[in-house]
Scaffold this motif. Structure first.
Motif, PDB file in Angstrom:
ATOM      1  N   CYS A   1       6.484 -28.125  -2.395  1.00 38.42           N
ATOM      2  CA  CYS A   1       6.767 -29.318  -3.186  1.00 38.42           C
ATOM      3  C   CYS A   1       7.080 -30.460  -2.235  1.00 38.42           C
ATOM      4  O   CYS A   1       7.782 -30.280  -1.249  1.00 38.42           O
ATOM      5  CB  CYS A   1       7.967 -29.057  -4.095  1.00 38.42           C
ATOM      6  SG  CYS A   1       8.450 -30.504  -5.043  1.00 38.42           S
ATOM      7  N   ALA A   2       6.553 -31.651  -2.543  1.00 30.89           N
ATOM      8  CA  ALA A   2       6.752 -32.788  -1.653  1.00 30.89           C
ATOM      9  C   ALA A   2       8.205 -33.279  -1.654  1.00 30.89           C
ATOM     10  O   ALA A   2       8.641 -33.916  -0.705  1.00 30.89           O
ATOM     11  CB  ALA A   2       5.822 -33.928  -2.036  1.00 30.89           C
ATOM     12  N   ILE A   3       8.945 -32.960  -2.702  1.00 28.73           N
ATOM     13  CA  ILE A   3      10.304 -33.500  -2.801  1.00 28.73           C
ATOM     14  C   ILE A   3      11.229 -32.921  -1.726  1.00 28.73           C
ATOM     15  O   ILE A   3      11.803 -33.674  -0.929  1.00 28.73           O
ATOM     16  CB  ILE A   3      10.862 -33.318  -4.218  1.00 28.73           C
ATOM     17  CG1 ILE A   3      10.002 -34.141  -5.177  1.00 28.73           C
ATOM     18  CG2 ILE A   3      12.315 -33.736  -4.312  1.00 28.73           C
ATOM     19  CD1 ILE A   3      10.156 -33.761  -6.612  1.00 28.73           C
ATOM     20  N   PRO A   4      11.390 -31.577  -1.659  1.00 34.96           N
ATOM     21  CA  PRO A   4      12.192 -31.059  -0.549  1.00 34.96           C
ATOM     22  C   PRO A   4      11.575 -31.394   0.802  1.00 34.96           C
ATOM     23  O   PRO A   4      12.296 -31.541   1.789  1.00 34.96           O
ATOM     24  CB  PRO A   4      12.211 -29.545  -0.781  1.00 34.96           C
ATOM     25  CG  PRO A   4      11.140 -29.265  -1.759  1.00 34.96           C
ATOM     26  CD  PRO A   4      10.940 -30.509  -2.556  1.00 34.96           C
ATOM     27  N   ALA A   5      10.251 -31.521   0.849  1.00 33.55           N
ATOM     28  CA  ALA A   5       9.593 -31.832   2.118  1.00 33.55           C
ATOM     29  C   ALA A   5      10.000 -33.217   2.617  1.00 33.55           C
ATOM     30  O   ALA A   5      10.292 -33.393   3.792  1.00 33.55           O
ATOM     31  CB  ALA A   5       8.073 -31.742   1.965  1.00 33.55           C
ATOM     32  N   VAL A   6      10.046 -34.178   1.711  1.00 36.88           N
ATOM     33  CA  VAL A   6      10.461 -35.524   2.109  1.00 36.88           C
ATOM     34  C   VAL A   6      11.906 -35.474   2.608  1.00 36.88           C
ATOM     35  O   VAL A   6      12.262 -36.112   3.594  1.00 36.88           O
ATOM     36  CB  VAL A   6      10.311 -36.512   0.933  1.00 36.88           C
ATOM     37  CG1 VAL A   6      11.009 -37.826   1.234  1.00 36.88           C
ATOM     38  CG2 VAL A   6       8.841 -36.764   0.641  1.00 36.88           C
ATOM     39  N   MET A   7      12.724 -34.652   1.960  1.00 37.52           N
ATOM     40  CA  MET A   7      14.120 -34.549   2.412  1.00 37.52           C
ATOM     41  C   MET A   7      14.217 -33.822   3.746  1.00 37.52           C
ATOM     42  O   MET A   7      15.107 -34.100   4.547  1.00 37.52           O
ATOM     43  CB  MET A   7      14.947 -33.845   1.354  1.00 37.52           C
ATOM     44  CG  MET A   7      15.136 -34.715   0.131  1.00 37.52           C
ATOM     45  SD  MET A   7      16.345 -34.029  -0.984  1.00 37.52           S
ATOM     46  CE  MET A   7      15.354 -32.937  -1.931  1.00 37.52           C
TER      47      MET A   7
ATOM     48  N   MET B   1       5.835 -38.734 -10.193  1.00 37.28           N
ATOM     49  CA  MET B   1       6.885 -39.754 -10.259  1.00 37.28           C
ATOM     50  C   MET B   1       8.109 -39.363  -9.453  1.00 37.28           C
ATOM     51  O   MET B   1       8.755 -40.205  -8.843  1.00 37.28           O
ATOM     52  CB  MET B   1       7.264 -39.996 -11.713  1.00 37.28           C
ATOM     53  CG  MET B   1       6.136 -40.653 -12.479  1.00 37.28           C
ATOM     54  SD  MET B   1       6.670 -41.417 -14.010  1.00 37.28           S
ATOM     55  CE  MET B   1       7.245 -40.019 -14.946  1.00 37.28           C
ATOM     56  N   SER B   2       8.419 -38.059  -9.454  1.00 36.01           N
ATOM     57  CA  SER B   2       9.620 -37.624  -8.731  1.00 36.01           C
ATOM     58  C   SER B   2       9.488 -37.884  -7.238  1.00 36.01           C
ATOM     59  O   SER B   2      10.448 -38.298  -6.588  1.00 36.01           O
ATOM     60  CB  SER B   2       9.877 -36.141  -8.951  1.00 36.01           C
ATOM     61  OG  SER B   2       9.609 -35.790 -10.266  1.00 36.01           O
ATOM     62  N   THR B   3       8.300 -37.634  -6.685  1.00 38.30           N
ATOM     63  CA  THR B   3       8.107 -37.889  -5.256  1.00 38.30           C
ATOM     64  C   THR B   3       8.273 -39.373  -4.958  1.00 38.30           C
ATOM     65  O   THR B   3       8.935 -39.754  -3.987  1.00 38.30           O
ATOM     66  CB  THR B   3       6.718 -37.416  -4.798  1.00 38.30           C
ATOM     67  OG1 THR B   3       6.570 -36.048  -5.140  1.00 38.30           O
ATOM     68  CG2 THR B   3       6.546 -37.586  -3.305  1.00 38.30           C
ATOM     69  N   LEU B   4       7.679 -40.211  -5.822  1.00 40.63           N
ATOM     70  CA  LEU B   4       7.818 -41.652  -5.597  1.00 40.63           C
ATOM     71  C   LEU B   4       9.288 -42.056  -5.597  1.00 40.63           C
ATOM     72  O   LEU B   4       9.728 -42.855  -4.770  1.00 40.63           O
ATOM     73  CB  LEU B   4       7.045 -42.430  -6.670  1.00 40.63           C
ATOM     74  CG  LEU B   4       5.509 -42.303  -6.585  1.00 40.63           C
ATOM     75  CD1 LEU B   4       4.848 -42.929  -7.791  1.00 40.63           C
ATOM     76  CD2 LEU B   4       4.992 -42.944  -5.305  1.00 40.63           C
ATOM     77  N   ALA B   5      10.046 -41.468  -6.516  1.00 44.53           N
ATOM     78  CA  ALA B   5      11.471 -41.803  -6.593  1.00 44.53           C
ATOM     79  C   ALA B   5      12.217 -41.372  -5.330  1.00 44.53           C
ATOM     80  O   ALA B   5      13.064 -42.099  -4.805  1.00 44.53           O
ATOM     81  CB  ALA B   5      12.091 -41.161  -7.826  1.00 44.53           C
ATOM     82  N   ILE B   6      11.887 -40.182  -4.827  1.00 51.83           N
ATOM     83  CA  ILE B   6      12.540 -39.681  -3.615  1.00 51.83           C
ATOM     84  C   ILE B   6      12.181 -40.537  -2.401  1.00 51.83           C
ATOM     85  O   ILE B   6      13.027 -40.863  -1.572  1.00 51.83           O
ATOM     86  CB  ILE B   6      12.114 -38.220  -3.346  1.00 51.83           C
ATOM     87  CG1 ILE B   6      12.799 -37.285  -4.334  1.00 51.83           C
ATOM     88  CG2 ILE B   6      12.439 -37.789  -1.934  1.00 51.83           C
ATOM     89  CD1 ILE B   6      14.265 -37.132  -4.103  1.00 51.83           C
ATOM     90  N   VAL B   7      10.909 -40.917  -2.322  1.00 56.15           N
ATOM     91  CA  VAL B   7      10.481 -41.737  -1.193  1.00 56.15           C
ATOM     92  C   VAL B   7      11.212 -43.078  -1.217  1.00 56.15           C
ATOM     93  O   VAL B   7      11.650 -43.591  -0.190  1.00 56.15           O
ATOM     94  CB  VAL B   7       8.944 -41.945  -1.200  1.00 56.15           C
ATOM     95  CG1 VAL B   7       8.534 -42.972  -0.170  1.00 56.15           C
ATOM     96  CG2 VAL B   7       8.242 -40.630  -0.944  1.00 56.15           C
ATOM     97  N   LYS B   8      11.377 -43.608  -2.425  1.00 52.96           N
ATOM     98  CA  LYS B   8      12.123 -44.865  -2.548  1.00 52.96           C
ATOM     99  C   LYS B   8      13.540 -44.670  -2.013  1.00 52.96           C
ATOM    100  O   LYS B   8      14.071 -45.479  -1.257  1.00 52.96           O
ATOM    101  CB  LYS B   8      12.162 -45.293  -4.018  1.00 52.96           C
ATOM    102  CG  LYS B   8      12.606 -46.718  -4.242  1.00 52.96           C
ATOM    103  CD  LYS B   8      14.054 -46.817  -4.584  1.00 52.96           C
ATOM    104  CE  LYS B   8      14.632 -48.163  -4.268  1.00 52.96           C
ATOM    105  NZ  LYS B   8      16.061 -48.222  -4.520  1.00 52.96           N
ATOM    106  N   ARG B   9      14.156 -43.551  -2.395  1.00 50.31           N
ATOM    107  CA  ARG B   9      15.530 -43.317  -1.982  1.00 50.31           C
ATOM    108  C   ARG B   9      15.651 -43.096  -0.474  1.00 50.31           C
ATOM    109  O   ARG B   9      16.553 -43.601   0.171  1.00 50.31           O
ATOM    110  CB  ARG B   9      16.075 -42.103  -2.725  1.00 50.31           C
ATOM    111  CG  ARG B   9      17.544 -41.941  -2.590  1.00 50.31           C
ATOM    112  CD  ARG B   9      18.184 -41.509  -3.875  1.00 50.31           C
ATOM    113  NE  ARG B   9      17.508 -40.350  -4.447  1.00 50.31           N
ATOM    114  CZ  ARG B   9      17.850 -39.820  -5.620  1.00 50.31           C
ATOM    115  NH1 ARG B   9      18.819 -40.315  -6.323  1.00 50.31           N
ATOM    116  NH2 ARG B   9      17.218 -38.782  -6.089  1.00 50.31           N
TER     117      ARG B   9
END
Lengths: 699, 76
Positions: free
Chosen positions: A395-401, A660-668
């Motif tokens: 998942c890109a979300i934990p990956a971005v983190m 959308m969740s990835t976009l939100a995480i990247v913004k953060r």
């Protein structure tokens, strides 16, 4: 009821802190987020002897209290803020018996905060193997604490640790060395300016970018009679502090700790020689990746077929058992197929998380970082980008983190921007069903399944695209920053079953519930939009069909035409028809168009959306796959999902930024809307062009 | 010419003397890379970078550009 004891579990990465946490809490734990930020918060309840309980927080791993990342900030903020509800009554510092020296640095800092601190020396089972002996009593005396010798692998020492936690009141709170000796004059001034504050806390507030309670750096620096120091002087002092701490630790360990250097340490050296070899290292890495993707495809196909069948039957069964009506239709045509669209991917996601956690637990991932750094650097990335890129397959979300430990801002930003190109598990559903429809289920050279190979190619395409766009970004972005790179190379360890299992269950659960909610909501909305329509044609579909075909149709055919007229004139049909001109050149009909649009919320919605739309359109009980295979292209004739449109769809999903969740995480993480907007438009633009080209060439 | 970690050959050992400039990251110190400690070059990555070190029992990898900033004295 007695008061719960608040315990904070702290330690360097790779010390087995999480195993200790798992032993203390068992399955009695939950993973959430700290309010406002996306750092994972793990907490649990531990049952202690004599009916007592402890509330345990597993803090993110850190090498020291000198924060350089969001995760580390959090550790400091909790330890400095006495008013926090989680402020620990007792801190448990977990260390690894083989890296005691480095681990004790953090211990001495925590000890200076005046919190009762217990030292856990973990992996005690390896002492004999490595020829290590420790005089525990003397070490306790020198470090002014109590020590628990624990082996989380052999499950020893945990009961002793629990006893120490109960009796935390007996642990001395005085520091074990005098940190202010690095600059007595400066610390003296500090003490005079703030007579009521702990000196070490003040020092941390001055050197770190954190707040605690009502005290912050600015106020300290503005206080009269206190001469603040320049940044470079502070940095020099921090270096001096670190050296002083190590001197103390070296002295203590010299007295209490001996290592027989003749004891075996060959395994690590041997494995390192092979795994980081200039040829074998890469061969092994790519073989492991190939194995993983083959396994995900081959092993999970059985449970997946079963789940697909089961949901088709469940839908049929509910239709027969429940009284006919709108509500029953919503359940059997909206909710059940929608849920099926998510449950079906549990086997694959679980396998993926299983492999990723095995790679991390074993210590192999650090070798991959080491092996890839020079290559990745050429593309503007860091060796540490490999971890986000590999975990981006989940998942890109934990990956971005996971990019947080990349020290250089430019390398980190590029990694964040390109990670969404890697094939995340949300793309899998789309890939799998399309591959099953358009790629023959045959073997190449008798071993490799064509479908498995296609999947592998798609993963390679994802990685390739990430690396290529990183290279482009590296050329065009002009950001300068200090660059350095430090990574620990932990010893190899056999992964512990319990840790891996808990990790797989937790991650799969949060995927299913997180994505499940969105999918369920979208399924219901879609069903409503597909079941109602505004105009006369929708309400009088029977009359329209009769007018067009007369009475020549059999009853079955008549019903089929009626439902198709209804669907075309429903709200969703009207919307779909409106966007059809945009998607027709890519080889799609309006139904796929709707599925793509709803996928911009989250990709995994695709299959559920098609399942819902098609099940409204047909009365026969069939699996999702069979329904898709039966669709006909409205313009060209022939099956809608053929090789050309299939490849076009695969490419579209490979490149488009639909989450959308990835976009939100990247913004953060980047603190700007600029970067997520760039991702959304550039990636989706590339996707459209690639899909268009593929269909026009192949058709 | 002053010797730095980057001059070590595989299996060679040295003692850390000092840092050639102030920009040395604090993180490196925290991981045990301090004057007086001993350092062994365990492995060099393909393409000659990064370097895999054993500093006083701590295993870590750093890039060559950082290694060039850490002066050492060879141990025979």
């Amino acid at each position: 009821m007695a008061k719960q004891i608040n315990v904070a579990l702290i330690g360097n990465p790779n010390t087995g802190k999480t195993s200790v946490f798992n032993h203390l809490t068992g399955l009695n734990q939950q993973v959430g987020n700290y309010p406002g930020i996306t750092v994972e918060k793990k907490e649990g309840i531990c049952k202690l002897p004599r009916g007592l309980k402890a509330h345990i927080i597993d803090l993110p791993g850190t090498y020291s209290l000198n924060a350089s990342s969001l995760d580390e900030n959090l550790v400091i903020e909790l330890l400095l803020n006495k008013n926090d509800k989680d402020y620990p009554d007792v801190a448990v510092v977990v260390s690894d018996v083989e890296n005691l020296k480095r681990n004790l640095l953090l211990y001495t800092q925590i000890k200076d905060l005046g919190i009762p601190t217990i030292l856990v020396i973990n992996m005690a089972d390896r002492m004999e193997l490595k020829g290590i002996s420790i005089d525990i009593d003397l070490l306790e005396e020198r470090l002014k604490t109590k020590i628990a010798l624990v082996s989380s692998r052999k499950n020893t020492g945990i009961e002793e640790l629990k006893e120490l936690i109960i009796n935390y009141g007996r642990i001395p709170t005085e520091p074990c060395l005098n940190a202010s000796s690095i600059d007595p004059e400066y610390f003296d001034r500090l003490r005079k300016a703030f007579p009521n504050q702990s000196l070490y806390k003040l020092w941390l507030v001055i050197t770190q970018d954190v707040n605690f309670g009502n005290l912050n750096r600015k106020e300290i620096n503005l206080t009269q009679d206190f001469l603040p120091k320049k940044k470079s002087e502070l940095k020099r002092l921090q270096q001096k502090e670190t050296i002083a701490r190590y001197q103390f630790i070296n002295g203590v360990l010299k007295e209490t700790h001996t290592v027989d250097i003749n004891a075996a340490k060959d395994l690590r050296a041997k494995l390192d020689r092979i795994l980081t070899h200039k040829v074998w290292g890469y061969v092994i890495f790519f073989s492991i990746m190939l194995l993983i993707f083959q396994a995900i495809y081959d092993w999970s196909s059985y449970p997946m077929d079963f789940i697909d069948m089961a949901f088709a039957e469940l839908s049929e069964w509910s239709k027969n058992v429940l009284p006919a009506g709108v509500f029953t239709n919503l359940i059997s045509e909206g909710i059940i197929p929608g849920l099926g669209g998510i449950v079906i991917f549990i086997p694959q996601i679980a396998f993926l998380f299983l492999f990723i956690s095995l790679l991390e637990e074993s210590g192999y991932m650090s070798r991959v970082v080491f092996l890839m750094d020079k290559i990745m650097k050429r593309f503007g990335l860091s060796g540490k980008s490999v971890v986000p890129l590999v975990s981006g397959t989940a998942c890109a979300i934990p990956a971005v983190m996971a990019t947080r430990n990349i020290e250089n801002w430019k390398e980190r930003l590029i990694t964040i921007l390109v990670v969404p190109f890697t094939t995340c598990s949300a793309r899998l559903p789309v890939y799998l069903i399309i591959i099953a429809l358009v790629i023959p289920d045959e073997r190449f050279l008798g071993i490799f399944n064509y479908q498995g190979l296609t999947l592998m190619l798609l993963y390679l395409l994802g990685f390739g695209m990430s690396v290529f766009s990183a290279w482009v970004l590296n050329k065009i972005m002009d950001i300068k920053g200090k660059s350095y790179f430090v990574i620990e190379m932990p010893d190899y360890k056999l992964p512990m079953f319990k840790n891996v299992a808990i990790n797989v269950v937790e991650k799969t659960k949060s995927f299913v519930f997180g994505a499940g909610k969105i999918i369920l909501a979208i399924s219901i909305v879609l069903w409503v939009l597909a079941s109602y329509g505004p105009g006369d044609d929708f309400n009088n579909a029977e009359a329209v069909v009769t007018q067009e075909y007369g009475n020549s149709l059999s009853e079955e055919e008549f019903n089929k035409h009626v439902s198709s007229v209804k669907l075309e004139n429903s709200y969703i049909g009207i919307m779909g028809k409106a966007i059809e001109p945009a998607v027709a050149p890519l080889g799609y009909d309006w139904k796929i168009g709707i599925a793509i649009v709803s996928s911009f919320a989250a990709r995994e919605v695709f299959v559920g959306t098609l399942a819902t739309i098609y099940s409204v359109g047909s009365d026969d009980e069939k699996t999702i796959k069979n329904r898709m295979a039966a669709e006909v292209n409205p313009i060209l004739g022939g099956p809608l999902f053929n090789f050309a449109s299939g490849i076009s769809l695969l490419l579209f999903y490979a490149f488009a930024m639909q989450c959308m969740s990835t976009l939100a995480i990247v913004k953060r993480e980047t603190n700007s809307w600029k970067w997520p907007a760039l991702q959304l438009f550039i990636m989706s633009g590339i996707a459209y062009v690639a899909a268009l080209a593929a269909f026009q060439i192949l058709k | 010419m002053k010797l730095t970690i980057a001059d070590l050959k595989r299996g060679q050992r040295g003692i850390i003397k000092e840092f050639t400039d102030d920009t040395i990251p604090l993180k490196l110190l925290e991981m045990g890379c301090l004057p007086g400690n001993d350092v062994e070059l365990v492995q060099i990555a393909p393409f000659k970078d990064p370097l895999y070190l054993n500093i006083n029992g701590s295993h870590l990898a750093i890039r060559k550009e950082t290694a060039l900033k850490v002066e050492i004295e060879l141990v025979e």
